[in-house]
Design an enzyme around this catalytic site. Structure first.
Site, PDB file in Angstrom:
ATOM      1  CG  ASP A  97      25.485  16.034  49.778  1.00 33.08           C
ATOM      2  OD1 ASP A  97      25.745  16.135  50.983  1.00 33.08           O
ATOM      3  OD2 ASP A  97      25.365  17.025  49.031  1.00 33.08           O
ATOM      4  CG  ASN A 139      31.578  18.931  58.151  1.00 28.34           C
ATOM      5  OD1 ASN A 139      32.721  18.518  58.325  1.00 28.34           O
ATOM      6  ND2 ASN A 139      31.033  19.011  56.946  1.00 28.34           N
ATOM      7  CD  GLN A 158      26.127  20.915  62.333  1.00 26.29           C
ATOM      8  OE1 GLN A 158      26.852  21.116  63.301  1.00 26.29           O
ATOM      9  NE2 GLN A 158      24.984  20.252  62.418  1.00 26.29           N
ATOM     10  CB  VAL A 184      22.083  20.920  57.196  1.00 21.60           C
ATOM     11  CG1 VAL A 184      20.671  20.478  57.578  1.00 21.60           C
ATOM     12  CG2 VAL A 184      22.109  21.411  55.748  1.00 21.60           C
ATOM     13  CG  HIS A 197      24.495  16.016  58.171  1.00 20.59           C
ATOM     14  ND1 HIS A 197      24.082  17.119  58.872  1.00 20.59           N
ATOM     15  CD2 HIS A 197      25.498  16.444  57.361  1.00 20.59           C
ATOM     16  CE1 HIS A 197      24.788  18.174  58.512  1.00 20.59           C
ATOM     17  NE2 HIS A 197      25.684  17.782  57.603  1.00 20.59           N
ATOM     18  CG  HIS A 206      29.078  14.635  54.907  1.00 18.86           C
ATOM     19  ND1 HIS A 206      28.612  15.332  53.814  1.00 18.86           N
ATOM     20  CD2 HIS A 206      28.971  15.476  55.961  1.00 18.86           C
ATOM     21  CE1 HIS A 206      28.247  16.554  54.186  1.00 18.86           C
ATOM     22  NE2 HIS A 206      28.458  16.673  55.488  1.00 18.86           N
TER      23      HIS A 206
HETATM   24  P1  AMP Z   1      27.237  20.069  56.198  1.00 20.47           P
HETATM   25  O1  AMP Z   1      27.862  21.222  55.461  1.00 20.47           O
HETATM   26  O2  AMP Z   1      28.207  19.118  56.823  1.00 20.47           O
HETATM   27  O3  AMP Z   1      26.187  20.563  57.182  1.00 20.47           O
HETATM   28  O4  AMP Z   1      26.502  19.211  55.115  1.00 20.47           O
HETATM   29  C1  AMP Z   1      25.252  19.505  54.600  1.00 20.47           C
HETATM   30  C2  AMP Z   1      25.118  18.708  53.334  1.00 20.47           C
HETATM   31  O5  AMP Z   1      23.750  18.668  52.994  1.00 20.47           O
HETATM   32  C3  AMP Z   1      25.855  19.308  52.127  1.00 20.47           C
HETATM   33  O6  AMP Z   1      26.770  18.345  51.620  1.00 20.47           O
HETATM   34  C4  AMP Z   1      24.740  19.624  51.151  1.00 20.47           C
HETATM   35  O7  AMP Z   1      25.111  19.415  49.807  1.00 20.47           O
HETATM   36  C5  AMP Z   1      23.647  18.659  51.599  1.00 20.47           C
HETATM   37  N1  AMP Z   1      22.286  19.038  51.279  1.00 20.47           N
HETATM   38  C6  AMP Z   1      21.695  20.232  51.484  1.00 20.47           C
HETATM   39  N2  AMP Z   1      20.418  20.202  51.080  1.00 20.47           N
HETATM   40  C7  AMP Z   1      20.188  18.949  50.612  1.00 20.47           C
HETATM   41  C8  AMP Z   1      19.064  18.298  50.053  1.00 20.47           C
HETATM   42  N3  AMP Z   1      17.891  18.920  49.883  1.00 20.47           N
HETATM   43  N4  AMP Z   1      19.187  17.001  49.693  1.00 20.47           N
HETATM   44  C9  AMP Z   1      20.374  16.364  49.848  1.00 20.47           C
HETATM   45  N5  AMP Z   1      21.465  16.935  50.372  1.00 20.47           N
HETATM   46  C10 AMP Z   1      21.393  18.210  50.748  1.00 20.47           C
END
Ligand code: AMP
Length: 113
Positions: free
Chosen positions: A30, A86, A93, A95, A99, A101
Site C-alpha cells: 500500500d 472495505n 472504499q 478504489v 482489494h 488489505h
Molecule cells: P480503500 O480505501 O479500502 O479503497 O483502499 C484503497 C487503498 O489503496 C488505500 O489504502 C490507498 O493507500 C491504496 N492506494 C491508492 N493508490 C495506490 C497506489 N498507487 N499504490 C498502492 N496503493 C495505493
C-alpha cells in the site's frame, strides 16, 4: 467497470511495489501503509467489490484469501495479521476495484473506526 488506479497497476500503466503475481491476482504494498506490513491483494478480473462478485468467483476469492495468508507468512506475520475489505463508500472504499488489505506488525483495535 471503468478503469481504476488498480487496473492501471495490473496493466503496468502506473508503477507499484509489486510483491506477488500469478494468473489470478496481484499483490503490492500500500502506498500509504497503516501498519509495518500493509499490502493489498487484488484480482486481475475487474470486480468492483464483494457485492459485485458472483458465485463463479468463489475459487478466485478463496485463492486471494489463501495467498494473503501465504504472503503474510513470507513476511514473518503468518500468525497475526488483519484481513480487511472495505465494501462501498460508507465502509471506506475509495478504489472501486476489489482489494483485500493485509496488515500486520502492530496491535489493532476492535471495533475498527
Ligand atoms: P480503500 O480505501 O479500502 O479503497 O483502499 C484503497 C487503498 O489503496 C488505500 O489504502 C490507498 O493507500 C491504496 N492506494 C491508492 N493508490 C495506490 C497506489 N498507487 N499504490 C498502492 N496503493 C495505493
Amino acid at each position: 467497470m471503468t478503469d481504476t488506479i488498480f487496473s492501471k497497476i495490473i496493466a503496468r500503466e502506473i508503477p507499484a511495489d509489486i510483491i506477488y503475481e500469478d494468473d489470478l491476482c496481484l499483490a503490492f504494498n500500500d502506498i500509504v501503509p497503516q501498519a509495518p506490513m500493509h499490502f493489498l491483494i487484488i484480482p486481475k478480473k475487474p470486480i468492483v467489490n464483494i457485492s459485485d462478485a458472483e458465485s463463479e468467483d468463489k475459487t478466485l476469492l478463496g485463492h486471494m484469501i489463501l495467498k494473503a495468508g501465504e504472503i503474510a507468512a513470507e513476511q514473518g506475520h503468518g500468525d497475526n495479521f488483519r484481513l480487511v475489505t472495505n465494501n462501498g463508500e460508507t465502509a471506506g472504499q475509495t478504489v472501486f476495484h476489489l482489494h483485500l488489505h493485509v496488515l500486520a506488525g502492530r496491535a489493532f483495535a476492535w471495533p475498527p473506526g
